[in-house]
Design an enzyme around this catalytic site. Structure first.
Site, PDB file in Angstrom:
ATOM      1  N   ASP A   1       0.867  -1.175   0.000  1.00 47.14           N
ATOM      2  CA  ASP A   1       0.000   0.000   0.000  1.00 47.14           C
ATOM      3  C   ASP A   1       0.906   1.227   0.000  1.00 47.14           C
ATOM      4  O   ASP A   1       2.027   1.174  -0.485  1.00 47.14           O
ATOM      5  CB  ASP A   1      -0.957  -0.026   1.195  1.00 47.14           C
ATOM      6  CG  ASP A   1      -2.289   0.658   0.894  1.00 47.14           C
ATOM      7  OD1 ASP A   1      -2.271   1.872   0.640  1.00 47.14           O
ATOM      8  OD2 ASP A   1      -3.325  -0.021   0.913  1.00 47.14           O
TER       9      ASP A   1
ATOM     10  N   HIS B   1       2.249   1.826  -3.187  1.00 47.92           N
ATOM     11  CA  HIS B   1       1.345   2.776  -3.836  1.00 47.92           C
ATOM     12  C   HIS B   1       1.902   4.189  -3.853  1.00 47.92           C
ATOM     13  O   HIS B   1       1.191   5.132  -4.173  1.00 47.92           O
ATOM     14  CB  HIS B   1      -0.020   2.768  -3.140  1.00 47.92           C
ATOM     15  CG  HIS B   1      -0.786   1.498  -3.340  1.00 47.92           C
ATOM     16  ND1 HIS B   1      -2.054   1.295  -2.828  1.00 47.92           N
ATOM     17  CD2 HIS B   1      -0.457   0.349  -3.997  1.00 47.92           C
ATOM     18  CE1 HIS B   1      -2.468   0.080  -3.158  1.00 47.92           C
ATOM     19  NE2 HIS B   1      -1.521  -0.513  -3.857  1.00 47.92           N
TER      20      HIS B   1
END
Length: 471
Positions: free
Chosen positions: A274, A297
């Site tokens: 993430d 991310h």
């Protein structure tokens, strides 16, 4: 003066703390003087040296790791050592090397601690994979709370969350929500004395791959969810740490900040599934530099404004000297429709990207994959202003720039400077390599690829646009 730093790395999957440092007395010597015509030297008063702060070592595992059941958990040994260390200023809790400890959910409270306790992690701590060891499943794994006297977490040890057990959602057993804070406490206004580490010579510019030196501090790997979380914290330093989880591991943010102020993060490697670094509402005065991110991310502010009742407020955030490789996003700000509050004074500077899907992103229409039913069109939005993207260079896979701002609350005071982004190898340039909507932008060359869809409005100030947005 002493400082509270999570030196050589601070750790824990969830940290809910308020930290407070005290000053160290200085040694003062008296000068000699003359009395009654004779020279007389007055030596400094002899001071009794303070006894050395004790070290409380965790004993070797009593059961061993042959039986990784809940009965083999060792939280009591850790809690007892912590309790003893808290009685004397600057005491140390030592997790010794060459041992592996199976530890279930444990909270280290600093409410009754003397100042500046040290948690020295040189061994390995692993988490249980049996969900029954987690009680009702709402507890964090390792947590430090109410740290008004300060704590330093350091060492060269490993925290292994063994998260693959929880990444597999087979529907038979509940996932452990380790990103939920065990204690929600409001920020406490305290006097805090902090000494930042020296500014490196290459803080403003760098070239080539980062980081030059591999971090040698604590490693957090295979986190079930967030690796390291600060909730309601003040004056925190994180450096020389490694977060290491697969790129497809769900919700495994590297470092997460929520309602935290005066934070310094630098010289660390973050690989996760993430956001490498995520910043949520209530965070201000945050400086992040010399960080390697990927996979993951990217680095993100948000998503902000999902809770329409309270204001989402973020300000004075700087990301500088960041390397990102094989991430889905680069520098990103994301807010939900219908939110209120503001994001002001954000700088993304000197960022090298390699095969990043979208290096520059502003999205005021953000909607998480699990919340599509909440994503109806709304006119309100969190106000964005005073945002700078400068010296962003490297390669991208999809869109170099993707800026989508609200029709009713457009982005104001956006600066794009020295942007040099080219398609990654085997990627062809497209006519839609940039997208911009309702953003007032000031450009400074060079600008590659050309970005011609934004408006220039130099006269607009960077203040929040209504009382609804003022934080």
């Amino acid at each position: 003066m002493s400082c509270i730093s999570l030196k050589r790395l601070t750790f824990m999957f969830v940290i809910a703390c308020v930290v407070w440092c005290s000053s160290i007395g200085t040694y003062i010597a008296r000068k000699g003087n003359y009395r009654k015509g004779r020279s007389k030297w007055n030596p400094p008063h002899k001071t009794t040296p303070k006894p050395k702060a004790p070290t409380h070592s965790i004993p070797p595992p009593s059961i061993g790791l042959k039986s990784l059941t809940c009965d083999a958990l060792e939280p009591r040994a850790f809690q007892d050592a912590w309790s003893d260390a808290c009685k004397v200023e600057r005491s140390t809790v030592l997790v010794p090397p060459k041992f592996t400890f199976l530890v279930g959910p444990v909270s280290f409270s600093g409410a009754n601690c003397q100042p500046n306790i040290v948690f020295q992690l040189d061994g390995i701590i692993i988490a249980p994979t049996d969900f029954q060891c987690w009680g009702n499943g709402s507890l964090p794994w390792l947590e430090f709370t109410y740290l008004r006297g300060g704590v330093t977490v350091q060492g060269k040890g490993i925290l292994d969350g063994r998260g693959s057990r929880w990444w597999k959602d087979d529907g038979k057993e509940p996932k452990i929500p380790l990103n939920t804070s065990f204690q929600q406490i409001p920020p406490i206004q305290v006097i805090y004395l902090l000494q930042f580490p020296p500014t490196p010579k290459d803080r403003n510019e760098f070239s080539g791959n980062m980081p030059r030196k591999k971090p040698t501090g604590i490693t957090i790997r295979n986190s079930p969810q967030f690796h390291l979380k600060f909730n309601h914290c003040k004056r925190v330093v994180v450096h020389v740490m490694t977060a290491d989880s697969p790129g497809d591991s769900p919700n495994t943010d590297g470092i997460h900040l929520h309602n935290s102020q005066d934070v310094l993060i630098h010289s660390s490697n973050l690989s996760c599934g993430d956001d490498c670094i995520s910043i949520q509402s209530g965070s201000t005065n945050v400086s992040i530099f010399n960080v390697s991110c990927g996979p993951g991310h990217g680095i993100s502010i948000g998503g902000l404004g999902r809770n329409y009742i309270s204001k989402a407020c973020v300000s004075n955030i700087t990301f500088r000297n960041i390397v990102m490789h094989n991430t889905t996003n680069g520098a990103r700000i994301k807010t939900w429709q219908g939110g209120r509050g503001s994001v002001q004074g954000v700088v993304f500077s000197n960022i090298q990207v390699s095969q990043v899907v979208r290096p520059i992103v502003i999205n005021q229409f953000y909607c998480g994959e699990k919340h599509k039913t909440e994503c109806r069109n709304q006119t309100a939005a969190v106000a964005l202003s005073g945002i700078t993207f400068e010296k962003i260079r490297g390669t991208y896979k999809d869109k170099a720039v993707d800026i989508a701002c609200s029709d009713n609350v457009p982005c104001r005071g956006i600066t794009l400077s020295a942007i040099e982004l080219t398609p990654a190898p085997n990627e062809r340039p497209r006519t839609d390599d940039t997208f911009c909507w309702q953003a007032f932008v000031e450009f400074t060359a060079p600008m590659v690829p050309p970005i011609g869809c934004l408006k220039t409005e130099k006269l607009l100030n960077n203040k929040a646009q209504s009382n609804r947005d003022v934080c």
